[in-house]
Design a protein around this motif. Structure first.
Motif, PDB file in Angstrom:
ATOM      1  N   ASP A 169       0.832  -1.205   0.000  1.00  0.00           N
ATOM      2  CA  ASP A 169       0.000   0.000   0.000  1.00  0.00           C
ATOM      3  C   ASP A 169       0.870   1.261   0.000  1.00  0.00           C
ATOM      4  O   ASP A 169       0.566   2.246  -0.690  1.00  0.00           O
ATOM      5  N   GLU A 170       1.940   1.237   0.774  1.00  0.00           N
ATOM      6  CA  GLU A 170       2.832   2.400   0.817  1.00  0.00           C
ATOM      7  C   GLU A 170       3.449   2.667  -0.555  1.00  0.00           C
ATOM      8  O   GLU A 170       3.573   3.824  -0.975  1.00  0.00           O
ATOM      9  N   ALA A 171       3.818   1.610  -1.273  1.00  0.00           N
ATOM     10  CA  ALA A 171       4.389   1.776  -2.610  1.00  0.00           C
ATOM     11  C   ALA A 171       3.372   2.355  -3.577  1.00  0.00           C
ATOM     12  O   ALA A 171       3.686   3.252  -4.383  1.00  0.00           O
ATOM     13  N   GLN A 172       2.133   1.878  -3.505  1.00  0.00           N
ATOM     14  CA  GLN A 172       1.105   2.390  -4.406  1.00  0.00           C
ATOM     15  C   GLN A 172       0.806   3.862  -4.150  1.00  0.00           C
ATOM     16  O   GLN A 172       0.622   4.643  -5.092  1.00  0.00           O
ATOM     17  N   LEU A 173       0.772   4.237  -2.888  1.00  0.00           N
ATOM     18  CA  LEU A 173       0.525   5.637  -2.558  1.00  0.00           C
ATOM     19  C   LEU A 173       1.707   6.512  -2.978  1.00  0.00           C
ATOM     20  O   LEU A 173       1.514   7.635  -3.454  1.00  0.00           O
ATOM     21  N   ALA A 174       2.917   5.997  -2.823  1.00  0.00           N
ATOM     22  CA  ALA A 174       4.096   6.767  -3.216  1.00  0.00           C
ATOM     23  C   ALA A 174       4.151   6.969  -4.729  1.00  0.00           C
ATOM     24  O   ALA A 174       4.502   8.056  -5.209  1.00  0.00           O
TER      25      ALA A 174
END
Length: 234
Positions: A73-78
């Motif tokens: 999720d953090e990668a997608q938001l970044a």
């Protein structure tokens, strides 16, 4: 493990509906959703829920089964791209059979492979006339999800969305009731202390809230606790 017979599937979803209905708070519903996804959907090793706040155009991951989902999720938001974001934003489902061969999300996909994602499946959490977010399912190996798992996932996500929406409505109603009760108690304190009518006492609360830039409920709580209206800077 999913029972393939119609009777077995019926028993599974009856049990799921009862389990989710028993959880009253949204946070508890979310935790039960992700845990149940792992135990009931074939191929699923990790799961997470991504919720969308359409007014603020923000996302949060309030329930995950492990660090893999959080990192994904953090990668997608970044990168501002990814299957979970697409499912939440555009009311779509997705099935990624082999993340290493995925081309739709050129920045996210390589990072997902680094994290150990082999395949993914996800569904929008849709209730009434709006999307709450997405339920995302992960597996370490490619090809973990077949068509049967996808069909079960659809039904599972529908149950989850209904349970989550109901819990959110109930939570809002309880919060509204608590707020009214606290404001009523504060009005009573001010009426007695300053010999005011209920309308005048309520006006004092609203004026103080506006003047101090403090929420009305917080002003009321302070009055109930101390018997005094809060001042600027307190």
């Amino acid at each position: 493990m999913i029972e393939d017979s119609p009777a077995g599937l019926a028993r599974m979803f009856v049990a799921l509906a009862r389990d989710l209905e028993a959880a009253k708070e949204p946070t508890e519903v979310l935790e039960r959703i992700v845990q149940s996804a792992v135990t009931t959907i074939d191929g699923c090793e990790e799961a997470g829920v991504l919720l969308v706040n359409r007014r603020a155009n923000t996302f949060e991951s309030p329930a995950v089964t492990g660090a893999l989902v959080t990192a994904s999720d953090e990668a997608q938001l970044a990168f501002d791209e990814g299957p979970c974001l697409d499912a939440a934003r555009h009311e779509r489902s997705f099935l990624i059979d082999d993340m290493a061969a995925e081309t739709r999300w050129p920045r996210y996909a390589p990072r997902a492979v680094e994290l150990g994602v082999g395949s993914m499946m996800g569904f929008e959490l849709f209730a009434q006339d709006h999307t709450l977010g997405a339920l995302d399912l992960y597996a370490h190996r490619p090809g973990a999800f077949d068509e049967h798992a996808r069909e079960i996932g659809w039904v599972f996500a529908s149950h989850a969305a209904i349970a989550l929406a109901a819990a959110q409505r109930a939570h809002s109603l309880r919060a509204g009731y608590d707020t009214r009760q606290e404001i009523g108690a504060a009005v009573g304190v001010l009426m007695e202390r300053h010999r005011l009518t209920s309308d005048k006492a309520f006006d004092m609360l609203k004026e103080t809230s506006s003047r101090t830039n403090v929420k009305l409920r917080e002003v009321a709580a302070e009055v109930v606790r101390t018997g005094q209206l809060p001042s600027i800077g307190e």
